[in-house]
Design a protein around this motif. Structure first.
Motif, PDB file in Angstrom:
ATOM      1  N   VAL A 109      40.756  44.463  28.403  1.00  0.00           N
ATOM      2  CA  VAL A 109      40.466  43.870  29.716  1.00  0.00           C
ATOM      3  C   VAL A 109      39.216  42.999  29.627  1.00  0.00           C
ATOM      4  N   ARG A 110      38.206  43.486  28.944  1.00  0.00           N
ATOM      5  CA  ARG A 110      36.951  42.741  28.868  1.00  0.00           C
ATOM      6  C   ARG A 110      37.135  41.408  28.148  1.00  0.00           C
ATOM      7  N   GLY A 111      37.744  41.433  26.960  1.00  0.00           N
ATOM      8  CA  GLY A 111      37.932  40.195  26.213  1.00  0.00           C
ATOM      9  C   GLY A 111      38.887  39.249  26.900  1.00  0.00           C
ATOM     10  N   GLY A 112      39.982  39.782  27.433  1.00  0.00           N
ATOM     11  CA  GLY A 112      40.959  38.935  28.100  1.00  0.00           C
ATOM     12  C   GLY A 112      40.421  38.305  29.361  1.00  0.00           C
ATOM     13  N   ARG A 113      39.627  39.075  30.127  1.00  0.00           N
ATOM     14  CA  ARG A 113      39.082  38.514  31.366  1.00  0.00           C
ATOM     15  C   ARG A 113      38.086  37.394  31.065  1.00  0.00           C
ATOM     16  N   ALA A 114      37.316  37.529  29.984  1.00  0.00           N
ATOM     17  CA  ALA A 114      36.366  36.474  29.619  1.00  0.00           C
ATOM     18  C   ALA A 114      37.103  35.178  29.285  1.00  0.00           C
ATOM     19  N   LEU A 115      38.189  35.274  28.535  1.00  0.00           N
ATOM     20  CA  LEU A 115      38.967  34.084  28.198  1.00  0.00           C
ATOM     21  C   LEU A 115      39.696  33.528  29.422  1.00  0.00           C
ATOM     22  N   TYR A 116      40.188  34.414  30.266  1.00  0.00           N
ATOM     23  CA  TYR A 116      40.865  34.001  31.496  1.00  0.00           C
ATOM     24  C   TYR A 116      39.922  33.189  32.385  1.00  0.00           C
ATOM     25  N   ASP A 117      38.689  33.687  32.537  1.00  0.00           N
ATOM     26  CA  ASP A 117      37.701  32.971  33.339  1.00  0.00           C
ATOM     27  C   ASP A 117      37.339  31.630  32.703  1.00  0.00           C
ATOM     28  N   ALA A 118      37.255  31.596  31.370  1.00  0.00           N
ATOM     29  CA  ALA A 118      36.937  30.343  30.681  1.00  0.00           C
ATOM     30  C   ALA A 118      38.057  29.326  30.873  1.00  0.00           C
ATOM     31  N   ALA A 119      39.314  29.795  30.828  1.00  0.00           N
ATOM     32  CA  ALA A 119      40.442  28.881  31.035  1.00  0.00           C
ATOM     33  C   ALA A 119      40.430  28.308  32.444  1.00  0.00           C
ATOM     34  N   ALA A 120      40.030  29.131  33.414  1.00  0.00           N
ATOM     35  CA  ALA A 120      39.984  28.659  34.802  1.00  0.00           C
ATOM     36  C   ALA A 120      38.787  27.762  35.067  1.00  0.00           C
ATOM     37  N   ALA A 121      37.717  27.892  34.259  1.00  0.00           N
ATOM     38  CA  ALA A 121      36.494  27.115  34.480  1.00  0.00           C
ATOM     39  C   ALA A 121      36.510  25.754  33.791  1.00  0.00           C
ATOM     40  N   ARG A 122      37.543  25.463  33.036  1.00  0.00           N
ATOM     41  CA  ARG A 122      37.623  24.158  32.381  1.00  0.00           C
ATOM     42  C   ARG A 122      37.674  23.038  33.426  1.00  0.00           C
ATOM     43  N   PRO A 123      37.249  21.827  33.054  1.00  0.00           N
ATOM     44  CA  PRO A 123      37.379  20.709  33.995  1.00  0.00           C
ATOM     45  C   PRO A 123      38.816  20.554  34.493  1.00  0.00           C
ATOM     46  N   HIS A 124      39.772  20.764  33.601  1.00  0.00           N
ATOM     47  CA  HIS A 124      41.184  20.824  33.973  1.00  0.00           C
ATOM     48  C   HIS A 124      41.697  22.216  33.580  1.00  0.00           C
ATOM     49  N   PRO A 125      41.733  23.162  34.522  1.00  0.00           N
ATOM     50  CA  PRO A 125      42.128  24.534  34.180  1.00  0.00           C
ATOM     51  C   PRO A 125      43.524  24.597  33.559  1.00  0.00           C
ATOM     52  N   ILE A 126      43.716  25.582  32.710  1.00  0.00           N
ATOM     53  CA  ILE A 126      45.002  25.773  32.050  1.00  0.00           C
ATOM     54  C   ILE A 126      45.507  27.184  32.336  1.00  0.00           C
ATOM     55  N   PRO A 127      46.824  27.396  32.274  1.00  0.00           N
ATOM     56  CA  PRO A 127      47.345  28.753  32.472  1.00  0.00           C
ATOM     57  C   PRO A 127      46.968  29.668  31.314  1.00  0.00           C
ATOM     58  N   PHE A 128      46.584  30.890  31.656  1.00  0.00           N
ATOM     59  CA  PHE A 128      46.214  31.895  30.664  1.00  0.00           C
ATOM     60  C   PHE A 128      47.077  33.115  30.907  1.00  0.00           C
ATOM     61  N   TYR A 129      47.924  33.424  29.948  1.00  0.00           N
ATOM     62  CA  TYR A 129      48.836  34.552  30.073  1.00  0.00           C
ATOM     63  C   TYR A 129      48.297  35.700  29.229  1.00  0.00           C
ATOM     64  N   GLY A 130      47.596  36.618  29.886  1.00  0.00           N
ATOM     65  CA  GLY A 130      46.947  37.701  29.175  1.00  0.00           C
ATOM     66  C   GLY A 130      47.560  39.052  29.493  1.00  0.00           C
ATOM     67  N   GLU A 131      47.730  39.870  28.459  1.00  0.00           N
ATOM     68  CA  GLU A 131      48.108  41.271  28.615  1.00  0.00           C
ATOM     69  C   GLU A 131      46.859  42.082  28.301  1.00  0.00           C
ATOM     70  N   LEU A 132      46.275  42.743  29.309  1.00  0.00           N
ATOM     71  CA  LEU A 132      44.915  43.253  29.183  1.00  0.00           C
ATOM     72  C   LEU A 132      44.821  44.771  29.070  1.00  0.00           C
ATOM     73  N   GLY A 133      45.641  45.526  29.724  1.00  0.00           N
ATOM     74  CA  GLY A 133      45.505  46.977  29.661  1.00  0.00           C
ATOM     75  C   GLY A 133      46.462  47.650  30.625  1.00  0.00           C
ATOM     76  N   SER A 134      46.821  48.906  30.324  1.00  0.00           N
ATOM     77  CA  SER A 134      47.799  49.578  31.170  1.00  0.00           C
ATOM     78  C   SER A 134      47.705  51.086  30.998  1.00  0.00           C
ATOM     79  N   LEU A 135      47.802  51.803  32.107  1.00  0.00           N
ATOM     80  CA  LEU A 135      47.749  53.258  32.103  1.00  0.00           C
ATOM     81  C   LEU A 135      49.150  53.870  31.975  1.00  0.00           C
ATOM     82  N   ASN A 136      50.175  53.141  32.435  1.00  0.00           N
ATOM     83  CA  ASN A 136      51.575  53.549  32.319  1.00  0.00           C
ATOM     84  C   ASN A 136      51.826  54.952  32.881  1.00  0.00           C
ATOM     85  N   PRO A 137      51.690  55.129  34.211  1.00  0.00           N
ATOM     86  CA  PRO A 137      51.796  56.459  34.805  1.00  0.00           C
ATOM     87  C   PRO A 137      53.195  57.058  34.684  1.00  0.00           C
TER      88      PRO A 137
END
Length: 411
Positions: free
Chosen positions: A101-129
């Motif tokens: 979650v930590r690494g993926g969220r950092a990259l996700y935020d960076a992708a959104a902060a670009r002058p021209h944002p790009i889609p970021f498809y991240g699989e970050l974490g799951s508890l799977n109840p």
């Protein structure tokens, strides 16, 4: 006159996972679907398997050349700085990620902060109840316990769909489920996690969770030690943590048990009343999977007339239906009387879910994974001579198409 087709986005950045050096790495599903969409790929290799990454990249480049493509259709970079630079590179048009979650969220935020944002498809974490009903526990406690143990210890608990939270009844039947689970887990030999960082995080995570009041660590067997205990050879033991489900129903120190602990451990929350199931489920974040272990009666298996069973459900099936309604908003894949580990690559598959399981509503496994790397374009009232070949009236490429809502197969 509207004619629509899809174009490849452009260069795709793929961030390899640590837990699957092949299936979610250089030659994984992200790379395969991006190449299938017509997108060149640059992979950021995971530091845990750099040599494997280089070998796989060389094989893919050789295959590309044999197929008439330039070897540079697949690129490979190493290192943290390269990964950060890649997400910000102006030629990169989308990114796929599997990791924390930590690494993926950092990259996700960076992708959104670009002058021209790009889609970021991240699989970050799951508890799977997993929810085990009282009726299911009475019906097949030992089978459920053994199945759960096999799922949570598969691959030393390093599957992203490992069941990490189990709601089980605080009854005699629930006791039998727990006894079967702990006995099977106790008989499972220690295993080695894929890297030291992952191992240390697992050991520390289990220790922190086990230190909470009224959390019990269960692992039978002579000399077994504590769940998560590290052996001199670097291997770790699987374990089970139990806690009253009521502790998870409200905010507090037990929130830690609602976070993923990567490795061979699961938390069994014992519920005294059915209302506690809903109270805990309402507090869960998004997940890749959610599982219901139901009895035959709750599944309607005792009805010979399937149509009548659907029209006139009894109370057992109504309760089961309500449980599935509670689980549906939480996950991208729902299982009944199965286990989530193992993800078939198939047209109907969905490997995704609400955040933080993924950062989108798409799948990273199955044929629909290609949709992430394609952009729809519509031509309106365009003369046939100016249309791309895919959209011309006489279909020169012989493609399967849908015209005026009717499917026309490949010519």
């Amino acid at each position: 006159d509207l004619r629509r087709y899809k174009l490849p986005l452009g260069v795709v950045a793929v961030y390899s996972a640590s837990n699957f050096p092949l299936a979610f790495s250089v030659p994984g599903g992200d790379t395969a679907s991006a190449l299938a969409a017509g997108c060149p790929v640059v992979v950021k290799a995971h530091p845990d398997h750099p040599a494997t990454s280089e070998l796989c990249a060389a094989l893919l480049r050789r295959a590309a050349e044999r197929g008439g493509l330039p070897a540079a259709v697949l690129g490979l970079v190493h290192g943290f700085d390269a990964g950060v630079a890649l997400i910000n590179h102006p030629l990169v048009r989308a990114a796929g990620f599997t990791g924390s979650v930590r690494g993926g969220r950092a990259l996700y935020d960076a992708a959104a902060a670009r002058p021209h944002p790009i889609p970021f498809y991240g699989e970050l974490g799951s508890l799977n109840p997993v929810v085990i009903t009282e009726a299911a526990a009475r019906e097949r406690a030992e089978t459920i316990g053994k199945g759960l143990a096999g799922s949570m210890t598969l691959g030393v608990g390093q599957f992203c769909v490992k069941p990490g939270l189990v709601l089980a009844p605080a009854t005699e039947a629930g006791d039998r489920v727990l006894a079967s689970l702990t006995e099977t887990v106790g008989a499972t030999p220690p295993g080695v996690l894929l890297d030291a960082r992952m191992r240390d995080a697992f050991v520390a995570g289990v220790r922190e969770r086990a230190a909470l009041p009224e959390v019990r660590a269960d692992l039978p067997g002579e000399g077994a030690g504590e769940p998560g205990q590290r052996s001199p050879d670097g291997s770790v033991r699987a374990g089970v943590l139990t806690v009253p489900a009521a502790h998870l129903a409200a905010e507090g120190p037990y929130d830690l048990l609602l976070e993923e602990c990567f490795g061979p451990v699961t938390v069994v929350a014992r519920y005294a009343r059915e209302e506690e199931i809903g109270a805990v489920l309402r507090r869960l974040p998004g997940n890749l999977t959610a599982t219901a272990q139901l009895s035959a009666a709750e599944c309607g298996a005792d009805e010979t007339d399937g149509a009548r069973a659907a029209e006139e459900p009894d109370e057992a099936r109504r309760r089961a239906a309500r449980l599935l309604e509670q689980l549906t908003p939480l996950a991208g894949r729902l299982l009944v009387n199965g286990w989530p580990t193992g993800v078939a690559v198939a047209p109907a598959q969905h490997h995704g879910g609400p955040y933080p399981a993924t950062t989108s509503t798409t799948t990273s496994v199955g044929t629909r994974a290609i949709d992430r790397w394609l952009r729809p374009v519509v031509y309106q009232d365009t003369p046939p001579a100016l249309l791309p070949p895919e959209l011309r009236p006489h279909n020169p490429l012989g493609l399967p198409r849908r015209v005026d809502g009717r499917f026309e197969p490949r010519a």
